[in-house]
Motif scaffolding. Structure first.
Motif, PDB file in Angstrom:
ATOM      1  N   ALA A 157      35.653  82.068  39.936  1.00 46.58           N
ATOM      2  CA  ALA A 157      34.700  81.571  38.540  1.00 46.58           C
ATOM      3  C   ALA A 157      34.300  82.817  38.205  1.00 46.58           C
ATOM      4  CB  ALA A 157      33.409  80.798  39.354  1.00 46.58           C
ATOM      5  N   ASP A 158      34.268  83.890  38.450  1.00 47.57           N
ATOM      6  CA  ASP A 158      33.793  85.190  37.621  1.00 47.57           C
ATOM      7  C   ASP A 158      34.766  85.460  36.809  1.00 47.57           C
ATOM      8  OD1 ASP A 158      31.866  87.045  37.479  1.00 47.57           O
ATOM      9  OD2 ASP A 158      32.875  88.443  38.208  1.00 47.57           O
ATOM     10  N   VAL A 159      36.032  85.567  37.304  1.00 52.60           N
ATOM     11  CA  VAL A 159      37.231  85.995  36.298  1.00 52.60           C
ATOM     12  C   VAL A 159      37.380  84.964  35.345  1.00 52.60           C
ATOM     13  CG1 VAL A 159      39.641  86.450  36.277  1.00 52.60           C
ATOM     14  CG2 VAL A 159      38.367  87.271  38.204  1.00 52.60           C
ATOM     15  N   LEU A 160      37.279  83.658  35.713  1.00 53.33           N
ATOM     16  CA  LEU A 160      37.645  82.682  34.490  1.00 53.33           C
ATOM     17  C   LEU A 160      36.382  82.829  33.532  1.00 53.33           C
ATOM     18  CD1 LEU A 160      39.486  80.383  34.227  1.00 53.33           C
ATOM     19  CD2 LEU A 160      37.595  78.878  35.351  1.00 53.33           C
ATOM     20  N   LEU A 161      35.089  82.931  33.712  1.00 52.36           N
ATOM     21  CA  LEU A 161      33.986  83.111  32.988  1.00 52.36           C
ATOM     22  C   LEU A 161      33.979  84.099  32.129  1.00 52.36           C
ATOM     23  CD1 LEU A 161      31.254  80.968  34.772  1.00 52.36           C
ATOM     24  CD2 LEU A 161      32.496  80.331  32.815  1.00 52.36           C
ATOM     25  N   GLU A 162      34.503  85.320  32.766  1.00 50.31           N
ATOM     26  CA  GLU A 162      34.641  86.549  32.042  1.00 50.31           C
ATOM     27  C   GLU A 162      35.305  86.574  30.742  1.00 50.31           C
ATOM     28  OE1 GLU A 162      33.493  90.519  31.079  1.00 50.31           O
ATOM     29  OE2 GLU A 162      32.832  89.314  33.124  1.00 50.31           O
ATOM     30  N   SER A 163      36.267  85.522  30.612  1.00 50.62           N
ATOM     31  CA  SER A 163      37.071  85.435  29.466  1.00 50.62           C
ATOM     32  C   SER A 163      36.093  84.698  28.391  1.00 50.62           C
ATOM     33  CB  SER A 163      38.204  84.549  29.649  1.00 50.62           C
ATOM     34  OG  SER A 163      39.290  84.599  28.718  1.00 50.62           O
ATOM     35  N   ASP A 164      35.396  83.794  28.664  1.00 55.29           N
ATOM     36  CA  ASP A 164      34.372  83.190  27.721  1.00 55.29           C
ATOM     37  C   ASP A 164      33.431  83.970  27.269  1.00 55.29           C
ATOM     38  OD1 ASP A 164      35.442  80.240  27.676  1.00 55.29           O
ATOM     39  OD2 ASP A 164      35.018  80.170  29.928  1.00 55.29           O
ATOM     40  N   LYS A 165      32.876  84.835  28.185  1.00 55.80           N
ATOM     41  CA  LYS A 165      31.759  85.905  27.816  1.00 55.80           C
ATOM     42  C   LYS A 165      32.459  86.565  26.914  1.00 55.80           C
ATOM     43  CE  LYS A 165      29.854  85.898  32.402  1.00 55.80           C
ATOM     44  NZ  LYS A 165      29.603  86.592  33.713  1.00 55.80           N
ATOM     45  N   ARG A 166      33.737  87.180  26.640  1.00 54.43           N
ATOM     46  CA  ARG A 166      34.452  88.007  25.891  1.00 54.43           C
ATOM     47  C   ARG A 166      34.636  87.283  24.555  1.00 54.43           C
ATOM     48  NH1 ARG A 166      37.471  92.785  29.021  1.00 54.43           N
ATOM     49  NH2 ARG A 166      36.309  92.519  31.173  1.00 54.43           N
ATOM     50  N   GLY A 167      34.634  85.953  24.524  1.00 52.79           N
ATOM     51  CA  GLY A 167      35.224  85.387  23.374  1.00 52.79           C
ATOM     52  C   GLY A 167      36.574  84.978  23.486  1.00 52.79           C
ATOM     53  N   ILE A 168      37.055  84.993  24.498  1.00 52.35           N
ATOM     54  CA  ILE A 168      38.598  84.838  24.562  1.00 52.35           C
ATOM     55  C   ILE A 168      38.785  83.273  25.406  1.00 52.35           C
ATOM     56  CG2 ILE A 168      40.823  85.734  25.472  1.00 52.35           C
ATOM     57  CD1 ILE A 168      39.542  88.468  25.697  1.00 52.35           C
ATOM     58  N   GLU A 169      38.348  82.315  24.675  1.00 46.40           N
ATOM     59  CA  GLU A 169      38.386  80.998  25.261  1.00 46.40           C
ATOM     60  C   GLU A 169      39.607  80.613  25.749  1.00 46.40           C
ATOM     61  OE1 GLU A 169      36.043  78.770  22.250  1.00 46.40           O
ATOM     62  OE2 GLU A 169      34.359  80.287  22.326  1.00 46.40           O
ATOM     63  N   SER A 170      40.668  80.916  25.409  1.00 44.10           N
ATOM     64  CA  SER A 170      42.146  80.228  25.662  1.00 44.10           C
ATOM     65  C   SER A 170      42.083  80.527  27.015  1.00 44.10           C
ATOM     66  CB  SER A 170      43.232  81.049  24.827  1.00 44.10           C
ATOM     67  OG  SER A 170      43.100  82.457  25.095  1.00 44.10           O
ATOM     68  N   HIS A 171      41.427  81.572  27.652  1.00 45.66           N
ATOM     69  CA  HIS A 171      41.612  81.882  29.071  1.00 45.66           C
ATOM     70  C   HIS A 171      40.430  81.555  30.014  1.00 45.66           C
ATOM     71  CE1 HIS A 171      45.347  83.736  27.859  1.00 45.66           C
ATOM     72  NE2 HIS A 171      45.590  84.153  29.241  1.00 45.66           N
ATOM     73  N   GLY A 172      39.439  80.864  29.696  1.00 48.70           N
ATOM     74  CA  GLY A 172      38.122  80.640  30.030  1.00 48.70           C
ATOM     75  C   GLY A 172      38.226  79.199  30.616  1.00 48.70           C
ATOM     76  N   CYS A 173      36.978  78.500  30.521  1.00 49.91           N
ATOM     77  CA  CYS A 173      36.838  77.075  30.808  1.00 49.91           C
ATOM     78  C   CYS A 173      37.984  76.237  30.505  1.00 49.91           C
ATOM     79  CB  CYS A 173      35.494  76.513  30.350  1.00 49.91           C
ATOM     80  SG  CYS A 173      34.095  77.336  31.216  1.00 49.91           S
ATOM     81  N   ASN A 174      38.644  76.480  29.329  1.00 50.97           N
ATOM     82  CA  ASN A 174      39.849  75.690  28.649  1.00 50.97           C
ATOM     83  C   ASN A 174      40.855  75.530  29.703  1.00 50.97           C
ATOM     84  OD1 ASN A 174      41.044  74.583  26.402  1.00 50.97           O
ATOM     85  ND2 ASN A 174      42.168  76.189  26.487  1.00 50.97           N
ATOM     86  N   ARG A 175      40.701  76.684  30.691  1.00 49.37           N
ATOM     87  CA  ARG A 175      42.194  76.428  31.912  1.00 49.37           C
ATOM     88  C   ARG A 175      41.638  76.239  33.134  1.00 49.37           C
ATOM     89  NH1 ARG A 175      46.910  81.164  30.715  1.00 49.37           N
ATOM     90  NH2 ARG A 175      48.053  79.712  29.151  1.00 49.37           N
TER      91      ARG A 175
END
Length: 386
Positions: free
Chosen positions: A33-51
């Motif tokens: 969960a931490d790795v996944l949401l780190e992407s959204d925190k950085r604005g890289i939504e292609s690798h966050g909740c989207n995946r």
């Protein structure tokens, strides 16, 4: 499609519980969960909740990814290690491998870990940031499903194979360069498809050499080898596409040759009968201790001076700022820190469906009856602790 802001603690708790619901041990689920949401925190939504669902949950359900990670060290020296991940959770494998590289670097100045038989490990920048937090230079790369065509070719052969490097600085954020070796990556195409948006012309090439733009069709055509991504630089040699091609090849070599892992077409995720199979990806992680040279403080000061001088250089007409790697991501985190992650309509539906399938007791901001979520320990971003 409308986006709804979901509080960080709510989405973090839900994703953790969902991973646990599909068999991932709680400690490992927290890492994922931490790795996944780190992407959204950085604005890289292609690798966050989207995946969250299509890349991880669906693969666990299809039995091509193991929710319980068996992390086996095959060979080890004072400065290196070779690991078999046995098709477990890529994030768990990645965190353990980078921790090992960092520990070795603390003792001997440098450490490197090569991994085989892993799965998608999320945002590569997460792992190099682990190194910068330890006062080290961090590097990582991974191979992936065949997507990129070689220069002068049209067949998808190489993965988007990110080459990622992070360095500590004396600023509020580290220097983190995290980029695919293609112009566009699968995650971005998946995101465009969900949003009903076309890919930019020139980023994807068809078998006849023409540019393809329909995002939904491209996702299918990549799997049937009717489409391929262009490497960084572009199609052919005139725009130096061979540079991106060779970067992708270098990452592929390091992701397979050191650990005798699978490579190129063997990473398709499809067997000879057209059925899904594990991806067997390879990763590599490097940590370099700045104290082994002239010290962390001097490194951070010089690194910061270089970045500040670059940003202060003469700007092109109409441009108000020059950025350095990691700066935009830090600013996005500051904007989102006290609000949450923006989630689009398609991902909202997927999250609600996973909740219902598992019978979890969550109400989300896009649903009637939502009354907020209790405050708990503040969510911390890795890009803030340098």
């Amino acid at each position: 499609m409308p986006k709804v802001i979901c509080p960080w603690n709510l989405i973090s708790d839900f994703i953790t519980d969902a991973f646990v619901g599909y068999g991932v041990p709680k400690e490992d689920a927290l890492i994922c969960a931490d790795v996944l949401l780190e992407s959204d925190k950085r604005g890289i939504e292609s690798h966050g909740c989207n995946r969250f669902k299509p890349i991880y949950i669906d693969r666990i359900k299809a039995k091509i990814q193991n929710p319980v990670t068996e992390y086996e060290v095959l060979r080890e020296t004072p400065t290196t290690a070779v690991v078999d991940g046995h098709d477990g959770m890529g994030q768990v494998i990645g965190v353990k491998a980078m921790r090992t590289a960092i520990d070795k670097a603390k003792k001997y100045g440098m450490g490197m870990v090569a991994v085989r038989n892993s799965c998608h490990y999320g945002i590569a920048g997460y792992y190099v940031t682990m190194a910068t937090q330890a006062g080290m230079i961090g590097m990582t790369g991974t191979n992936a499903r065949p997507s990129i065509a070689p220069t002068n070719g049209v067949e998808n052969m190489l993965g988007t194979n990110p080459f990622t490097i992070g360095m500590p600085t004396d600023e509020k954020f580290p220097f983190v360069f995290d980029a695919a070796t293609s112009i566009i990556q699968r995650g971005r195409i998946e995101y465009y498809a969900r949003m009903g948006k076309d890919c930019p012309a020139g980023t994807v090439v068809g078998r006849d050499g023409s540019a393809l733009t329909n995002s939904k069709e491209i996702l299918t055509q990549l799997n049937t080898h009717e489409a391929a991504l262009a490497p960084l630089g572009g199609i052919g040699e005139e725009l130096a596409g061979y540079k991106g091609y060779d970067f992708a090849t270098a990452v592929e070599l390091l992701s397979a040759a050191l650990q005798q892992g699978q490579f190129l077409s063997a990473l398709s995720g499809i067997d000879e009968n057209g059925k899904l199979k594990p991806y067997h990806l390879g990763h590599w992680f490097i940590a370099v201790d700045t104290e082994a040279f002239l010290g962390l403080d001097s490194f951070k000061k010089t690194a910061g001076d270089i970045l500040r001088e670059l940003r202060a250089s003469k700007k092109a007409p109409g441009c108000s700022r020059i950025y350095t790697a990691g700066e935009k991501e830090y600013e996005i985190w500051k904007e989102r820190e006290n609000s949450g992650v923006p989630i689009n309509d398609a991902v909202q539906k997927e999250i609600s469906a996973v909740r219902d399938e598992l019978g979890l007791k969550y109400v989300f901001p896009w649903e009637d009856g939502y009354k907020g979520y209790p405050e708990n320990k503040k969510t911390i971003s890795h890009i803030e602790n340098n």
